[in-house]
Scaffold this active site. Structure first.
Site: not given
Ligand code: CMC
Length: 436
Positions: A313, A371
């Site tokens: 998240h 989720d």
């Molecule tokens: N699986 C594997 N790796 C992950 C995941 C995941 N679900 N989420 C983040 N990472 C890794 C990402 O690759 C990055 O790694 P590195 O530092 O080595 O490059 C690190 O963790 C930080 O992630 P980020 O992409 O910079 O984090 P963000 O804040 O931009 O993204 C997120 C947040 C929710 C979009 C992402 O965690 C994600 O895509 N999760 C899966 C989708 C999901 O479950 N979304 C629902 C969110 S809760 C409902 C809502 O409020 O909408």
């Protein structure tokens, strides 16, 4: 906003004059540096794609402490709301700032209940869609179309219009979601029943048919109501910011909420519940628990493009408090339905255990989000996977409206107009086509 005694000083290494920037304190949470005069005084913008360090507004509605894993609606912890209040009380709180007393609650419930039906013409609009249309495509269209049906509540600058639009949207969303479902499965639409509670009525419209009454199961209704409460608001997330930005142009509330629905659809946001369940089903098809190791290796491989959906998240760097409550509900619902040995649930538990211990997830502070469990609960209740995000939209509608109305009522509100760092071609002249 309370000004702080401390000021930030911005200095430049090329000797340009430095600038003092005011700092404001919130009730809780990080202070903000006020950069509104930055461009006027320095000719420079700030650069923050993805809003990693930018507060886009001030708000009194929802507070998240991502490190503690805390979520408060108007100051009340989500755990207390989920156990002591129902969804309509939560709606009242989000819209008005305080929980209702008995009379206020009765009055609010009555107002919402009186607006549950939609204009009969809406069903002809709905019938224009293919039966296999994604419910979020249908819902984006239907919510946008409300502005064509309710002309007496489209003036965003009129507080009375805003109030009626709020009640209409909260009341009609369950009807629209259920209609989208019935249309997809080819069953007749079921009209709302005003002697039922909000969540009972939704389940009735979903699962009753003209030939059979729907017998309400209290455990499932409570689970549905909890899903609604947990998804009701989440401060300035992508869809809420979309609603605010869209509404900032003065467009009508139905159009602004339709923009929120469209944004929510994405798999990184509201679409994650659908994506999480699809992921579990795929792992199950490919060998189930035995193959979790392989799947986790894929997730850790940056080149695979595979993510553990339902994990991670932007704000929570701790267990999502909504996930804890949803996990509890998940157990209750599966027990009630005798599905404790449901293979997908067992798979989810095994995935969660591995991920919570694995260095990749631990070091990145990736915890299950709401989720991860809400999909399993909804599936057990009998809701098809493709409808999950529409149910999220139904629940989030109140948050979107509360945030939109807060923005319109803010004397500092202006149309949202971000700037950019331009890195394209400088001014140039067109050559005749033969010379290009
Ligand atoms: N699986 C594997 N790796 C992950 C995941 C995941 N679900 N989420 C983040 N990472 C890794 C990402 O690759 C990055 O790694 P590195 O530092 O080595 O490059 C690190 O963790 C930080 O992630 P980020 O992409 O910079 O984090 P963000 O804040 O931009 O993204 C997120 C947040 C929710 C979009 C992402 O965690 C994600 O895509 N999760 C899966 C989708 C999901 O479950 N979304 C629902 C969110 S809760 C409902 C809502 O409020 O909408």
């Amino acid at each position: 906003m309370t000004p702080s005694d401390v000021k930030a000083t911005l200095s430049f290494s090329d000797g340009s004059p430095s600038m003092d920037l005011p700092i404001f304190k919130g009730t809780v949470g990080p202070d903000v540096i006020d950069i509104r005069k930055l461009y006027g005084q320095t000719g420079k913008f700030t650069y923050d794609p993805g809003f990693l360090s930018t507060a886009s507004c001030n708000s009194t509605i929802t507070y998240i402490d991502g490190d503690k894993g805390e979520l408060l609606y108007r100051g009340y912890p989500i755990e207390q709301l989920a156990t002591n209040c129902d969804f309509l009380e939560t709606c009242y709180l989000l819209l008005n700032g305080e929980l209702p007393n008995g009379t206020q609650k009765d009055d609010f419930v009555k107002r919402v209940t009186n607006h549950t039906m939609v204009n009969e013409q809406m069903q002809f609009f709905l019938r224009g869609f293919r039966r296999d249309a994604h419910p979020m495509a249908v819902l984006t269209g239907l919510v946008g179309a409300l502005s064509a049906f309710y002309h007496d509540s489209t003036d965003i600058n009129n507080p009375e219009h805003r109030q009626v639009a709020a009640i209409r949207l909260i009341a009609k969303m369950p009807t629209l979601v259920a209609m989208a479902y019935k249309y997809a499965v080819g069953q007749p639409f079921v009209y709302p029943k005003n002697n039922l509670s909000y969540s009972e009525n939704f389940m009735h419209m979903m699962f009753a048919t003209p030939c059979e009454e729907y017998k309400v199961n209290d455990v499932l209704v409570r689970a549905m109501d909890r899903i609604f409460i947990l998804h009701a608001d989440h401060e300035q997330n992508a869809s809420t910011s979309t609603v605010r930005l869209c509404g900032s142009s003065g467009t009508n509330p139905f159009a602004a909420i339709a923009a929120g629905v469209a944004c929510l659809w994405g798999p990184a946001h509201g679409g994650a519940n659908e994506a999480a369940l699809t992921m579990l089903e795929e792992i199950q098809r490919n060998g189930g628990i035995e193959k979790i190791g392989e799947f986790i290796s894929q997730v850790k491989d940056k080149n695979s493009g595979v993510k553990l959906m339902g994990f991670g998240h932007r704000v929570y760097k701790n267990y999502d408090p909504r996930a804890k409550l949803m996990r509890e509900t998940c157990h209750e619902v599966l027990n009630e339905l005798g599905l404790q040995n449901d293979p997908l649930f067992k798979l989810a538990m095994a995935l969660e255990k591995i991920a919570l211990e694995d260095e990749y997830f631990v070091s990145r502070k990736l915890y299950p989000n709401v989720d991860f469990y809400s999909g399993i609960v909804q599936r057990a209740i009998g809701i098809p996977v493709s409808l999950f995000t529409a149910i999220f939209a139904l629940a989030r509608t109140v948050g979107w409206i509360a945030q939109l109305n807060e923005m319109i009522g803010d004397p500092e509100y202006k149309i949202g107009r971000p700037r950019q760092l331009f890195v394209g071609a400088e001014k140039r002249d067109i050559k005749p086509i033969a010379e290009r």
